[in-house]
Design a protein around this motif. Structure first.
Motif, PDB file in Angstrom:
ATOM      1  N   THR A 175       1.038  -0.845   0.321  1.00  0.00           N
ATOM      2  CA  THR A 175       0.529  -0.393  -0.001  1.00  0.00           C
ATOM      3  C   THR A 175       0.671   1.371  -0.151  1.00  0.00           C
ATOM      4  O   THR A 175       0.707   2.018  -0.715  1.00  0.00           O
ATOM      5  CB  THR A 175      -1.053   0.031   1.333  1.00  0.00           C
ATOM      6  OG1 THR A 175      -1.419  -1.302   1.402  1.00  0.00           O
ATOM      7  CG2 THR A 175      -1.961   1.161   1.020  1.00  0.00           C
ATOM      8  N   HIS A 230       8.267   3.655   3.698  1.00  0.00           N
ATOM      9  CA  HIS A 230       9.322   3.567   4.473  1.00  0.00           C
ATOM     10  C   HIS A 230      10.585   3.235   4.507  1.00  0.00           C
ATOM     11  O   HIS A 230      10.729   1.837   3.826  1.00  0.00           O
ATOM     12  CB  HIS A 230       9.437   3.142   6.294  1.00  0.00           C
ATOM     13  CG  HIS A 230       7.714   1.970   6.601  1.00  0.00           C
ATOM     14  ND1 HIS A 230       8.423   0.930   6.514  1.00  0.00           N
ATOM     15  CD2 HIS A 230       6.477   1.401   6.530  1.00  0.00           C
ATOM     16  CE1 HIS A 230       7.794  -0.218   5.935  1.00  0.00           C
ATOM     17  NE2 HIS A 230       7.172   0.288   6.138  1.00  0.00           N
ATOM     18  N   HIS A 287      10.331  -0.807   4.504  1.00  0.00           N
ATOM     19  CA  HIS A 287      10.249  -1.535   2.712  1.00  0.00           C
ATOM     20  C   HIS A 287      11.827  -1.372   2.128  1.00  0.00           C
ATOM     21  O   HIS A 287      11.759  -1.951   0.580  1.00  0.00           O
ATOM     22  CB  HIS A 287       9.557  -0.461   2.359  1.00  0.00           C
ATOM     23  CG  HIS A 287       7.901  -0.307   2.468  1.00  0.00           C
ATOM     24  ND1 HIS A 287       7.246   0.755   3.092  1.00  0.00           N
ATOM     25  CD2 HIS A 287       6.845  -1.153   2.488  1.00  0.00           C
ATOM     26  CE1 HIS A 287       6.001   0.355   2.990  1.00  0.00           C
ATOM     27  NE2 HIS A 287       5.769  -1.169   3.228  1.00  0.00           N
ATOM     28  N   LYS A 291      -7.760  -4.575   2.438  1.00  0.00           N
ATOM     29  CA  LYS A 291      -7.555  -3.234   3.677  1.00  0.00           C
ATOM     30  C   LYS A 291      -8.387  -2.550   3.091  1.00  0.00           C
ATOM     31  O   LYS A 291      -8.722  -1.970   3.144  1.00  0.00           O
ATOM     32  CB  LYS A 291      -6.142  -2.546   3.134  1.00  0.00           C
ATOM     33  CG  LYS A 291      -4.654  -3.221   3.773  1.00  0.00           C
ATOM     34  CD  LYS A 291      -4.135  -2.472   4.105  1.00  0.00           C
ATOM     35  CE  LYS A 291      -2.951  -3.227   3.893  1.00  0.00           C
ATOM     36  NZ  LYS A 291      -1.493  -2.578   4.469  1.00  0.00           N
ATOM     37  N   ASP A 294       4.772 -11.497   7.314  1.00  0.00           N
ATOM     38  CA  ASP A 294       3.211 -11.503   7.724  1.00  0.00           C
ATOM     39  C   ASP A 294       2.274 -11.298   6.512  1.00  0.00           C
ATOM     40  O   ASP A 294       1.549 -11.632   6.230  1.00  0.00           O
ATOM     41  CB  ASP A 294       3.447 -10.163   8.047  1.00  0.00           C
ATOM     42  CG  ASP A 294       3.332  -8.485   7.520  1.00  0.00           C
ATOM     43  OD1 ASP A 294       4.394  -9.056   6.185  1.00  0.00           O
ATOM     44  OD2 ASP A 294       2.624  -7.859   6.973  1.00  0.00           O
ATOM     45  N   ARG A 320       9.678  -9.929   9.276  1.00  0.00           N
ATOM     46  CA  ARG A 320       9.640  -9.289  10.121  1.00  0.00           C
ATOM     47  C   ARG A 320       8.833  -9.533  11.264  1.00  0.00           C
ATOM     48  O   ARG A 320       8.850 -10.509  11.839  1.00  0.00           O
ATOM     49  CB  ARG A 320       7.685  -8.694   9.085  1.00  0.00           C
ATOM     50  CG  ARG A 320       7.389  -7.626   8.680  1.00  0.00           C
ATOM     51  CD  ARG A 320       6.240  -6.686   8.190  1.00  0.00           C
ATOM     52  NE  ARG A 320       6.003  -5.599   8.491  1.00  0.00           N
ATOM     53  CZ  ARG A 320       5.414  -4.822   7.748  1.00  0.00           C
ATOM     54  NH1 ARG A 320       4.612  -4.787   7.645  1.00  0.00           N
ATOM     55  NH2 ARG A 320       5.337  -3.833   8.844  1.00  0.00           N
ATOM     56  N   LEU A 373      14.176  -4.423  11.371  1.00  0.00           N
ATOM     57  CA  LEU A 373      13.197  -2.740  11.612  1.00  0.00           C
ATOM     58  C   LEU A 373      12.046  -3.188  11.624  1.00  0.00           C
ATOM     59  O   LEU A 373      10.694  -3.470  11.158  1.00  0.00           O
ATOM     60  CB  LEU A 373      13.320  -2.853   9.724  1.00  0.00           C
ATOM     61  CG  LEU A 373      14.872  -1.923   9.419  1.00  0.00           C
ATOM     62  CD1 LEU A 373      15.132  -1.169   8.104  1.00  0.00           C
ATOM     63  CD2 LEU A 373      15.524  -1.127  10.500  1.00  0.00           C
ATOM     64  N   ILE A 432       9.556  -1.165  11.872  1.00  0.00           N
ATOM     65  CA  ILE A 432       9.018   0.136  11.578  1.00  0.00           C
ATOM     66  C   ILE A 432       7.623  -0.343  10.410  1.00  0.00           C
ATOM     67  O   ILE A 432       7.725  -1.810  10.062  1.00  0.00           O
ATOM     68  CB  ILE A 432       9.832   0.922  10.046  1.00  0.00           C
ATOM     69  CG1 ILE A 432      10.878   0.797  11.117  1.00  0.00           C
ATOM     70  CG2 ILE A 432       8.805   1.777   9.438  1.00  0.00           C
ATOM     71  CD1 ILE A 432      11.777   1.816  10.253  1.00  0.00           C
ATOM     72  N   SER A 474       3.461   1.462   8.445  1.00  0.00           N
ATOM     73  CA  SER A 474       2.896   2.193   7.752  1.00  0.00           C
ATOM     74  C   SER A 474       1.787   2.917   8.814  1.00  0.00           C
ATOM     75  O   SER A 474       1.365   3.903   9.491  1.00  0.00           O
ATOM     76  CB  SER A 474       2.733   1.724   6.428  1.00  0.00           C
ATOM     77  OG  SER A 474       3.528   1.824   5.715  1.00  0.00           O
ATOM     78  N   THR A 475       1.336   1.700   9.389  1.00  0.00           N
ATOM     79  CA  THR A 475       0.667   1.704  10.392  1.00  0.00           C
ATOM     80  C   THR A 475       0.675   2.247  11.538  1.00  0.00           C
ATOM     81  O   THR A 475      -0.100   3.349  11.832  1.00  0.00           O
ATOM     82  CB  THR A 475      -0.437   0.611  11.185  1.00  0.00           C
ATOM     83  OG1 THR A 475      -1.145   0.020  10.213  1.00  0.00           O
ATOM     84  CG2 THR A 475      -1.317   1.239  12.222  1.00  0.00           C
TER      85      THR A 475
HETATM   86  P1  ATP Z   1       0.809  -1.695   6.453  1.00  0.00           P
HETATM   87  O1  ATP Z   1       0.523  -1.070   9.119  1.00  0.00           O
HETATM   88  O2  ATP Z   1      -0.710  -0.139   6.681  1.00  0.00           O
HETATM   89  O3  ATP Z   1       0.530  -2.465   6.440  1.00  0.00           O
HETATM   90  P2  ATP Z   1       3.007  -1.579   6.620  1.00  0.00           P
HETATM   91  O4  ATP Z   1       4.620  -1.430   6.924  1.00  0.00           O
HETATM   92  O5  ATP Z   1       2.771  -3.207   6.719  1.00  0.00           O
HETATM   93  O6  ATP Z   1       2.430  -0.936   6.433  1.00  0.00           O
HETATM   94  P3  ATP Z   1       2.568  -2.555   2.954  1.00  0.00           P
HETATM   95  O7  ATP Z   1       2.041  -1.667   2.514  1.00  0.00           O
HETATM   96  O8  ATP Z   1       1.207  -2.610   3.694  1.00  0.00           O
HETATM   97  O9  ATP Z   1       3.562  -1.914   4.837  1.00  0.00           O
HETATM   98  O10 ATP Z   1       3.281  -3.353   3.188  1.00  0.00           O
HETATM   99  C1  ATP Z   1       4.232  -4.049   1.884  1.00  0.00           C
HETATM  100  C2  ATP Z   1       5.225  -4.983   1.697  1.00  0.00           C
HETATM  101  O11 ATP Z   1       6.405  -4.769   2.651  1.00  0.00           O
HETATM  102  C3  ATP Z   1       4.635  -6.719   2.636  1.00  0.00           C
HETATM  103  O12 ATP Z   1       5.249  -7.720   1.873  1.00  0.00           O
HETATM  104  C4  ATP Z   1       5.149  -6.296   3.799  1.00  0.00           C
HETATM  105  O13 ATP Z   1       5.047  -7.396   4.913  1.00  0.00           O
HETATM  106  C5  ATP Z   1       6.470  -5.723   3.486  1.00  0.00           C
HETATM  107  N1  ATP Z   1       6.904  -5.193   4.776  1.00  0.00           N
HETATM  108  C6  ATP Z   1       6.399  -3.596   5.043  1.00  0.00           C
HETATM  109  N2  ATP Z   1       7.159  -3.193   6.353  1.00  0.00           N
HETATM  110  C7  ATP Z   1       7.631  -3.422   6.568  1.00  0.00           C
HETATM  111  C8  ATP Z   1       9.562  -4.210   7.832  1.00  0.00           C
HETATM  112  N3  ATP Z   1       9.252  -3.017   8.419  1.00  0.00           N
HETATM  113  N4  ATP Z   1       9.999  -5.277   7.364  1.00  0.00           N
HETATM  114  C9  ATP Z   1      10.284  -6.351   6.123  1.00  0.00           C
HETATM  115  N5  ATP Z   1       8.662  -6.179   5.734  1.00  0.00           N
HETATM  116  C10 ATP Z   1       8.262  -5.124   5.585  1.00  0.00           C
END
Ligand code: ATP
Ligand code: MG
Length: 204
Positions: free
Chosen positions: A11, A16, A19, A46, A110, A135, A164, A166, A168-169
């Protein structure tokens, strides 16, 4: 020579360093020519919360990877009506890229855990291998996944990354509560969020 292309869907609300580090580590570990960051248009998983306009999410990804060879923004999902299933996204990308290109779909643990709930996961594995990064706090029951999807094992690449915590939520909650997001996102993304008033209480 066969091109090797990573595909990181998300999304990205906002993009961040979780990603970006994931994209970088997978690119290096699997010797990929490029990694496509693919912001979702209307994510089927979502529906419970309104997401920021695609233009904002695209702009932030674009800022985050500016001047970084080996990383590209793809509009494949935002330029067509949803819902957007991974299988369709990969099929379109395969048509867009030179024949024989190898695709690696990058997911965090996840997302891997949800794999069997995706549309036709077996066919996805016919189009792309999976590159999975850990994650924090997520455990994947791999034997259970493999029991439901026997092809998985031969199409799976685990890639280490510095974990990490981190998301988006959390970043949206921080902005809403007036807490800092510096160093969790690239500075250009932080500036964009502040300039456009994203994620503030009452904002959509
Ligand atoms: P939200 O909290 O809105 O779900 P998010 O941080 O999970 O956002 P997404 O856009 O849902 O970010 O994630 C896109 C992809 O990046 C997914 O496959 C997710 O598992 C992966 N991803 C996101 N944040 C991380 C992180 N901190 N470490 C490893 N992989 C991540
Ligand atoms: Mg997520």
């Amino acid at each position: 020579m066969t091109l090797r292309v990573g595909v990181l869907g998300g999304t990205f609300d906002p993009v961040h360093h979780g990603h970006l580090v994931a994209a970088q580590e997978v690119r290096h570990a699997l010797a990929l020519d490029t990694v496509l960051l693919v912001p979702a248009g209307n994510p089927p998983h979502k529906p419970e919360r309104p997401i920021s306009a695609a233009d904002h999410r695209l702009a932030m990804v674009s800022l985050a990877i500016a001047g970084r060879p080996g990383f590209e923004l793809s509009r494949v999902d935002v330029d067509r009506p949803g819902p957007h299933f991974t299988l369709d996204t990969l099929t379109i990308l395969q048509q867009q890229w030179v024949a024989g290109t190898r695709f690696f779909f990058i997911v965090g643990a996840d997302s891997l855990a949800e794999l069997t709930g995706w549309r036709r996961p077996g066919e996805i594995l016919g189009l792309a291998d999976l590159a999975v990064v850990e994650r924090p706090g997520v455990r994947v029951d791999l034997p259970a996944l493999e029991a439901r999807l026997p092809r998985l094992g031969s199409h799976l690449h685990w890639v280490n990354m510095p974990l990490l915590q981190i998301s988006s939520t959390d970043l949206r909650a921080r902005v809403r509560d007036g807490r800092p997001i510096a160093f969790l996102v690239p500075r250009s993304v932080e500036d964009y969020i502040l300039e456009h008033g994203l994620y503030r209480a009452g904002a959509t």
